[in-house]
Write an enzyme that holds these catalytic residues in place. Structure first.
Site: not given
Length: 132
Positions: A15-17, A19-20
């Site tokens: 995930t990215d920052k 949360g995706v």
């Protein structure tokens, strides 16, 4: 024709920052689903390669409808709609725990002879599994 279902638990590192799930992870999810699809019809991809046939990806398409998040359990439905020849095309539907459709995808792979590195026909033992 033949359908298989695979589940994947989204890891934090995917995930990215926010949360995706980062889009770069989706080809990996599809690969896991294809390997499981082969297992479900009784074929080991490892054995297929050892017997001289590999399946490199030729084309890949995605439609990202909604995001997936850290800790989601994703269900990947892998669908084969027609018998393969030298190519095999899979459709995918990725849903979350609530059954919401998040992603649609399609991949086309080519059967390649590992000795010649040239396209070849789908092995008969694969076709036999698909016809049963």
């Amino acid at each position: 024709m033949k359908t298989s279902t695979t589940t994947v638990k989204v890891r934090y590192a995917e995930t990215d920052k926010m949360g995706v799930v980062h889009h770069a992870n989706y080809p990996i999810y599809l690969e896991l689903a294809r390997i499981e699809w082969l297992n479900d019809i009784g074929i080991s991809y490892k054995n297929m390669e050892e017997e001289g046939v590999m399946l490199p990806v030729y084309e890949m398409q995605f439609s990202f409808l909604s995001p997936a998040y850290f800790d989601d359990t994703l269900t990947i439905k892998t669908i084969l709609k027609q018998l393969p020849r030298a190519r095999i095309t899979f459709d995918y539907e990725i849903t979350n725990e609530a059954g919401k459709l998040l992603t649609k995808a399609q991949t086309t792979l080519v059967f390649v002879d590992t000795k010649t590195n040239r396209p070849t026909r789908c092995p008969e033992y694969v076709l036999d599994r698909l016809k049963n």
